[in-house]
Design an enzyme around this catalytic site. Structure first.
Site, PDB file in Angstrom:
ATOM      1  N   PHE A  17      44.191  25.362  37.814  1.00 26.88           N
ATOM      2  CA  PHE A  17      45.778  24.271  37.995  1.00 26.88           C
ATOM      3  C   PHE A  17      45.054  22.797  38.108  1.00 26.88           C
ATOM      4  O   PHE A  17      45.243  21.858  38.637  1.00 26.88           O
ATOM      5  CB  PHE A  17      45.999  25.404  38.283  1.00 26.88           C
ATOM      6  CG  PHE A  17      47.110  26.191  37.318  1.00 26.88           C
ATOM      7  CD1 PHE A  17      46.935  25.260  35.896  1.00 26.88           C
ATOM      8  CD2 PHE A  17      47.033  26.982  37.250  1.00 26.88           C
ATOM      9  CE1 PHE A  17      47.801  26.229  34.708  1.00 26.88           C
ATOM     10  CE2 PHE A  17      47.179  28.562  36.608  1.00 26.88           C
ATOM     11  CZ  PHE A  17      48.141  27.944  35.499  1.00 26.88           C
ATOM     12  N   VAL A  83      29.484  26.385  43.022  1.00 22.40           N
ATOM     13  CA  VAL A  83      28.934  25.437  44.767  1.00 22.40           C
ATOM     14  C   VAL A  83      29.071  25.629  45.564  1.00 22.40           C
ATOM     15  O   VAL A  83      29.591  26.805  45.398  1.00 22.40           O
ATOM     16  CB  VAL A  83      30.528  24.194  44.648  1.00 22.40           C
ATOM     17  CG1 VAL A  83      29.941  23.601  46.517  1.00 22.40           C
ATOM     18  CG2 VAL A  83      30.580  23.260  43.672  1.00 22.40           C
ATOM     19  N   GLU A 178      53.971  43.201  37.035  1.00 20.62           N
ATOM     20  CA  GLU A 178      53.449  43.117  35.533  1.00 20.62           C
ATOM     21  C   GLU A 178      53.131  44.133  35.464  1.00 20.62           C
ATOM     22  O   GLU A 178      53.065  44.732  34.218  1.00 20.62           O
ATOM     23  CB  GLU A 178      53.486  41.800  35.838  1.00 20.62           C
ATOM     24  CG  GLU A 178      54.711  39.819  35.856  1.00 20.62           C
ATOM     25  CD  GLU A 178      53.790  38.726  36.321  1.00 20.62           C
ATOM     26  OE1 GLU A 178      54.633  37.996  36.002  1.00 20.62           O
ATOM     27  OE2 GLU A 178      52.835  39.012  36.242  1.00 20.62           O
ATOM     28  N   ALA A 327      50.799  28.305  40.765  1.00 23.66           N
ATOM     29  CA  ALA A 327      50.253  27.652  40.406  1.00 23.66           C
ATOM     30  C   ALA A 327      50.796  26.285  40.346  1.00 23.66           C
ATOM     31  O   ALA A 327      50.695  25.251  39.993  1.00 23.66           O
ATOM     32  CB  ALA A 327      50.585  28.062  38.436  1.00 23.66           C
TER      33      ALA A 327
END
Length: 451
Positions: A17, A83, A178, A327
Site C-alpha cells: 500500500f 533490497v 477472521e 493500510a
C-alpha cells in the site's frame, strides 16, 4: 546550447500500500522518474489473505501484477529484487535477484518494505505454524487446512482424526479472528456432507491469545460481540493462554498461573505479532539510529529518516508515534512522502509533519457478521459486515478484481461454495524448503489491514 535536465530519480522500495500509493501520487509530477523495487511482482491486498487461505478468493484477485497496476504511469518502472542495503552516501539502493546484485541510484528514496510475521524470538515455531503475510503463506495454509480433512478421511484411528481436525489459530487480533471464523465455517457449513467416513462438523477450531479479550484495541462492547459470534459459529476462544511450544503434532499453551495444556493439532496458523522487514534494521544502522523491538525505523515528523531528508520510511516499517499497523497509515504516509518529494522538486517548502486521519477499523467474524468502529459509530452485525464489504471493494485495485471478488463473495456467503479449494503437497512443503535454502524473499509486499 540547449541542455537536458536530468530527471529527479525516486526509488520506492516495496509494492504494498505505501509503495504503490507513493508511486501513484508522483504520476503527474514533471521531472520525476520513479523506480519501484520489490521482491515480488505483485501488489498484495494483505487484509484478504485469509480468504485465499480458506478457499473464498483466488490469489490473482488480491494480488494484481504491479506492472499491470502501473502500466499507464509512464514515469514509473518496476524492478524485481530484494533490497539488501542502502548506500546513503552514494545514494544507491542495493538489491538482489537471481541474476545477482544490482545498484540503483536515487535522489529521493521511499522505503515501504512492510512487515513480516513475528514469532517473538521463537522462530522455530514457523516450521509448523505458518503466518499469513504473503501469498506463499496463504497457499500453504489452504493446503494444510484442506489436506487435514483429506487425511482424516483416510485414517481409521480416532486419535489421529481428532488431531487432524483440530485447528489452532494463534493470535486474536483481526487476522486471527477472521481466520478462525472462516475455518469454522468451512468445517461446519461448507464441507458438511462432502465426506463419507468423517463428519467435518466434529472439527475443533481454537483461537488462542494471551490477552484477556479478542480484538484488543476495539471497544469492549465490540470485542464481546465478536467473541460471542465466534463461539456461535463453533470457535473455542482461549483467551488468557500463551503458546509456549509448537511441534508437528501438538501445541502447548500456558495461562497466567503457569498451568500448561498440550493440544494435539496437526494444523496451526500463526496470526500474532509483526516484525519490520530486514531492510529496516540495515537502514537504521546506516543512519545511526536504533529500531524498536518490532524492527520499525524511527523517523522525523515528516516521515523522513533522521539526518537524511531525502529518505522516507512509510507504512508498517516506520516508527512515528503510536500509529496502528493498518493500510490507511501506509496509504496516507506514502502519499505524504510523495508530496514532500514533489515540494522539493518544485522548490516549495518541505518538512510538513505527517498527520494521520483515522478512518476507523473493522473486522469480519463470520458470514454476515462484522464489527466496525468508524468515527463515533460503533456497530456489530450485518450492518458492519456490509460496511466492511464496501470498504474492501473500494481498495481492491482494478475493476476486474472488484467484479470477480464480488462474484466469489456471492458464491461463498449466499451459498455454500468455495471456488478456490485446489491445493497441492508442494504448497505445504515449499515455504520451509525455500527457507532452508535461503532463497525465500526477505520482505512482505503488503502492509496493514484495509481500514
Amino acid at each position: 546550447m540547449r541542455t537536458t535536465r536530468r530527471p529527479h530519480d525516486v526509488v520506492v522500495v516495496g509494492s504494498g500500500f505505501g509503495g504503490l500509493f507513493a508511486t501513484r501520487a508522483l504520476a503527474d509530477v514533471p521531472g520525476v522518474r520513479v523506480t519501484v523495487v520489490s521482491g515480488v511482482n505483485h501488489h498484495l491486498f494483505q487484509p484478504l489473505l485469509y480468504q485465499v487461505a480458506t478457499g473464498i478468493l483466488s490469489s490473482g484477485e488480491i494480488a494484481p501484477a504491479t506492472r499491470d497496476v502501473l502500466r499507464r504511469q509512464r514515469n514509473a518502472r518496476v524492478l524485481l529484487g530484494v533490497v539488501e542495503d542502502v548506500d546513503l552516501e552514494a545514494r544507491e539502493v542495493v538489491h538482489r535477484s537471481v541474476l545477482g546484485l544490482r545498484r540503483t541510484r536515487f535522489d529521493s528514496l521511499v522505503v515501504a518494505a512492510g512487515a513480516g510475521q513475528s514469532y517473538f524470538g521463537a522462530d522455530q515455531f514457523a516450521e509448523h505454524a505458518p503466518g499469513l503475510k504473503s501469498l506463499d503463506d496463504a497457499l500453504e495454509v489452504r493446503a494444510r487446512i484442506l489436506g487435514a480433512f483429506e487425511l482424516a478421511e483416510l485414517s481409521g484411528d480416532d486419535d489421529t482424526v481428532d488431531r487432524l481436525l483440530t485447528f489452532v489459530v494463534v493470535g486474536a487480533g483481526p487476522t486471527g479472528v477472521e481466520m478462525a471464523g472462516q475455518v469454522a465455517e468451512l468445517a461446519h457449513r461448507v464441507l458438511r456432507g462432502q465426506f463419507r467416513r468423517i463428519d467435518p462438523t466434529r472439527a475443533r477450531v481454537l483461537l488462542v491469545d494471551p490477552l484477556p479479550q479478542v480484538l484488543p484495541g476495539y471497544p469492549e462492547r465490540l470485542s464481546t460481540a465478536a467473541a460471542t459470534e465466534l463461539v456461535r459459529v463453533g470457535v473455542e476462544v482461549w483467551t488468557g493462554w500463551k503458546v509456549v511450544d509448537v511441534d508437528e503434532l501438538t501445541v502447548t499453551v500456558e495461562n497466567g498461573d503457569g498451568h500448561r495444556r498440550t493440544v494435539p493439532s496437526a494444523c496451526k496458523v500463526w496470526a500474532a505479532g509483526v516484525a519490520g522487514a530486514p531492510i529496516g534494521r540495515v537502514l537504521a544502522d546506516r543512519a545511526g539510529v536504533e529500531t524498536d523491538r518490532a524492527g520499525r525505523v524511527p523517523v522525523e515528523p515528516d516521515c523522513s529518516l533522521p539526518g537524511h531528508p531525502e529518505v522516507f520510511v512509510v507504512g508498517d516499517l516506520m516508527l512515528n508515534g503510536r500509529l496502528p499497523g493498518v493500510a490507511q497509515v501506509a496509504i496516507q504516509s506514502g502519499r505524504h512522502a510523495a508530496d514532500q518529494i514533489r515540494r522539493r522538486v518544485q522548490g516549495e517548502p518541505t518538512g510538513q509533519p505527517f498527520v494521520y486521519r483515522d478512518k476507523g477499523s473493522m473486522s469480519t467474524v463470520s458470514r454476515f457478521f462484522a464489527v466496525a468502529q468508524v468515527g463515533p459509530v460503533r456497530t456489530a452485525g450485518v450492518t458492519a459486515w456490509a460496511l466492511w464489504l464496501g470498504v474492501h471493494l473500494v481498495y481492491l485495485v482494478g475493476f476486474k478484481n472488484r467484479l470477480t471478488t464480488l462474484l466469489h463473495w456471492a458464491v461463498s456467503f449466499v451459498g455454500r461454495g468455495r471456488a478456490e479449494r485446489a491445493s497441492t503437497w508442494q504448497q505445504v512443503v515449499a515455504r520451509n524448503a525455500l527457507r532452508q535454502t535461503g532463497e525465500a524473499a526477505q520482505a512482505s509486499p503488503g502492509e496493514g489491514s484495509a481500514a
